[in-house]
Design an enzyme around this catalytic site. Structure first.
Site, mmCIF file in Angstrom:
data_model
loop_
_atom_site.group_PDB
_atom_site.id
_atom_site.type_symbol
_atom_site.label_atom_id
_atom_site.label_comp_id
_atom_site.label_asym_id
_atom_site.label_seq_id
_atom_site.Cartn_x
_atom_site.Cartn_y
_atom_site.Cartn_z
ATOM 1 N N ILE A 11 0.838 -1.209 0.000
ATOM 2 C CA ILE A 11 0.000 0.000 0.000
ATOM 3 C C ILE A 11 0.874 1.262 0.000
ATOM 4 C CG2 ILE A 11 -1.699 1.339 1.327
ATOM 5 C CD1 ILE A 11 -2.881 -1.120 0.069
ATOM 6 N N LYS A 77 1.517 -2.162 8.613
ATOM 7 C CA LYS A 77 0.500 -2.995 9.253
ATOM 8 C C LYS A 77 0.223 -2.373 10.609
ATOM 9 C CE LYS A 77 0.267 -7.030 6.812
ATOM 10 N NZ LYS A 77 -0.811 -7.980 6.674
ATOM 11 N N LYS A 184 -15.379 0.096 6.131
ATOM 12 C CA LYS A 184 -14.328 -0.845 5.732
ATOM 13 C C LYS A 184 -13.938 -1.752 6.905
ATOM 14 C CE LYS A 184 -9.836 -1.300 3.542
ATOM 15 N NZ LYS A 184 -8.506 -0.733 3.326
ATOM 16 N N GLU A 266 -3.700 -8.690 11.622
ATOM 17 C CA GLU A 266 -4.192 -7.412 12.127
ATOM 18 C C GLU A 266 -5.484 -7.567 12.918
ATOM 19 O OE1 GLU A 266 -2.850 -3.846 9.538
ATOM 20 O OE2 GLU A 266 -3.896 -5.201 8.182
#
Lengths: 306, 324
Positions: A11, A77, A184, A266
């Site tokens: 990302i 992360k 999300k 996560e």
């Protein structure tokens, strides 16, 4: 204008490569992965797939080599948020830092170290092909807004949104970006661990009735917590689950990919985030708590010697 | 109740072999097996029991129930998933026999009752062993088997007493109850929780199963899930014989399992590791079905039931079978 990407995995690399297209922006990519950073320094950063880019951001594994920046974009992360911002906080003494990470709780940690924070959510996803080369798997928008307890100004948020949109990553500046973040979050917390614990791709899991029911139960708890916080969701997470079944039937959730290579997940920022915020506002979340415990149990099993 | 002079064990896994190997020392022991070579080995070598007992008994084995002659007691010791096939094979045979089930979980008695009029004894066993070969089993945990008349059938407490007495005389430990459901449900709740949690997390029965310090500790999940199971028992008017949470705490803090290095690997976890069908339908699934019938909410049981079903499904996926 100087921008530092903190955490330059898949990302972070998408953000770094796009922003480095802009003429008036100096982009720094910071990560602990020496091979990736060395490759960027030697041959630039390549993006293939949904985007096709080859740009040359500055890259380093050493925070002291980075000049003071106007903006930070944290893309580690969620497990690594604290050490990452701790080691780079000096760079943002007079800047605004935006999290584009998964889950909730990252902005709270970042706010302990820097003066102005932006809450962000991003949909594009990708994976590392080799050092210096990332494949972008999905496109999509990003949403950013001031993080209320320690906000960046709306003007700053708009500047960052304009830069990102201009670089090819469509970004919306909003007064309250919690709706996008929680939409999300709820989707990820309901679908990711189900794939991770069963080994099933998203669509396949949706077609096992008992699992589809579990997903709905997890969604309902997340929605109840969001409501208790006065957050208006962007869209119905249930519909996202069904939509993802249509468009990404065989997709293996990132958490399942983590489990397959025995990488810490996560879950604490996803299901753990829903549980923790639920506790604060008195909403019970037994299923998210159960999933959190199961994921931690599974991760614990990797430490046992057979 | 006449005297039991011959016993037929169906399914000679570890538990079945332990029953046959011991009972053969006091009555005629017969074994109904599935494989021809198993039959040959047992008829030639008999059964050897090592460990907590040292026995060598001759047994009469066959793949065909008509070859086994008169039988007074049938012990069905297969896995829950194989009870249907076993009961079907017994249809029309041993009309005067008592049938005893020893499966983990719930509902096997109902399956047996569909195939014959035998009086049925429900039992649960806490003993364990390792089957080293077709003719050799090691007796490890010498704990009790609890049994009682299946309430929906024609067996009486007296029948249960006779069976318990026979098992005890053979060198195993047994106890008869007028109503075995309190004991059965204690073990069912315990098993449906720890087995499914172990299967999904890939963890044997570690101390972590009883740890409740942080909110995400596994002990909280185990505790909450057991509360659900207890509510289902209560809704049926069953007063549990033993608290499942205390069984869990005891199991992780005593003896060999007190040390994580020797933690017990649940049968469901063994099945998952070997990618075999699990007993989820008879354990966690049984509680979900009962709870649904009674209107008791059991969301965590439903979650674990779904996750184990999903795991089983993933193996089929990988073998390239069609989904559902």
């Amino acid at each position: 204008m100087k921008i530092c990407i903190v955490g330059c995995g898949a990302i972070g690399s998408l953000f770094a490569a796009h922003l480095a297209k802009l003429n008036d922006v100096e982009v720094w990519a910071f990560d602990q992965d020496k091979k990736h950073i060395d490759a960027i320094r030697a041959g630039g950063l390549r993006i293939s797939g949904k985007s096709n880019l080859h740009t040359y951001p500055d890259a380093t594994t050493d925070p002291s080599a980075i000049p003071a920046c106007d903006f930070g974009i944290v893309a580690t992360k969620s497990l690594h948020t604290r050490p990452a911002i701790e080691s780079t906080a000096r760079i943002f003494a007079d800047g605004a830092v935006c999290s584009v990470q998964n889950g909730v709780g990252n902005e709270e940690i970042i706010a302990e170290y820097v003066p102005r924070v932006i809450r962000g959510t991003t949909f594009p996803a990708g994976h590392m092909v080799e050092p210096g080369h990332v494949e972008q798997d999905t496109g999509g928008k990003s949403w950013i807004g001031p993080f209320e307890p320690k906000p960046a100004s709306m003007a700053e948020v708009e500047v960052l949104a304009t830069l990102l949109t201009g670089s090819g990553m469509e970004t919306l500046a909003m007064e309250d970006s919690r709706g996008a973040q929680w939409t999300k979050l709820i989707f990820n917390a309901a679908t990711n661990p189900v794939g991770a614990l069963t080994g099933l791709a998203h669509g396949v899991a949706c077609d096992v009735p008992a699992l589809r029911k579990l997903i709905s139960g997890l969604v309902a708890e997340g929605v109840a917590v969001a409501e208790s916080l006065g957050i208006e969701l962007d869209s119905d997470p249930e519909k996202l689950v069904d939509h993802a079944r249509e468009v990404a039937y065989h997709h293996k959730a990132s958490m399942l990919q983590d489990v397959l290579v025995r990488r810490s997940t996560e879950v604490a920022a996803l299901n753990g985030g829903i549980v923790t915020f639920g506790q604060k506002s008195g909403v019970r979340t037994p299923l998210n708590q159960a999933i959190w415990a199961l994921m931690e149990g599974l991760e614990h099993s990797w430490t046992l010697t057979k | 109740m006449t005297e039991i002079r011959s016993v037929c064990v169906v399914g000679a896994g570890a538990i079945g072999s332990l029953f046959a190997g011991h009972l053969g020392s006091v009555v005629d022991a017969k074994v109904l097996v599935r494989r021809k070579e198993h039959e040959t080995v047992l008829n030639r070598d008999g059964l050897r029991v090592s460990g907590k007992s040292a026995l060598q008994t001759s047994v009469q084995a066959s793949t065909d129930p008509t070859k086994l002659g008169r039988v007074d007691l049938v012990i069905i010791a297969t896995k829950a998933s194989a009870v249907e096939e076993a009961a079907e094979q017994l249809t029309g045979h041993f009309p005067n026999a008592i049938v005893m089930t020893v499966q983990n979980g719930l509902g096997c008695e109902d399956v047996v009752a569909r195939y014959g009029q035998w009086p049925i004894i429900s039992s649960i066993t806490f003993m364990s062993g390792t089957r080293h070969s077709d003719s050799h089993v090691e007796y490890e945990l010498d704990t009790e088997t609890w049994l009682g008349p299946w309430p929906a059938g024609s067996a009486h407490t007296g029948t249960a007493n006779v069976v318990a007495d026979l098992i005890t005389r053979s060198g195993l430990k047994a106890k008869a109850f007028a109503d075995v459901r309190p004991a059965q449900w204690s073990k069912l709740i315990f098993n449906s929780v720890v087995n499914s949690v172990g299967a999904v997390t890939n963890l044997p029965h570690l101390k972590a199963f009883a740890k409740r310090e942080r909110i995400s500790d596994l002990g909280n999940l185990v505790f909450e899930m057991m509360q659900e199971g207890k509510a289902v028992a209560e809704a049926q008017g069953i007063e549990l014989y033993e608290d499942p949470w205390e069984m869990n705490v005891k199991a992780v803090s005593h003896g060999a399992t007190g040390q994580d290095a020797y933690a017990h690997v649940f049968s469901m976890l063994s099945d998952v590791r070997a990618r075999r069908a699990t007993e989820i339908d008879w354990l966690t699934g049984a509680i979900v079905r009962q709870a649904t019938a009674l209107g008791v909410p059991v969301p965590i049981h439903e979650a674990l039931f779904g996750l184990v079903k999903g795991l089983e499904h993933s193996w089929k996926e990988q073998k390239g079978h069609k989904v559902l």
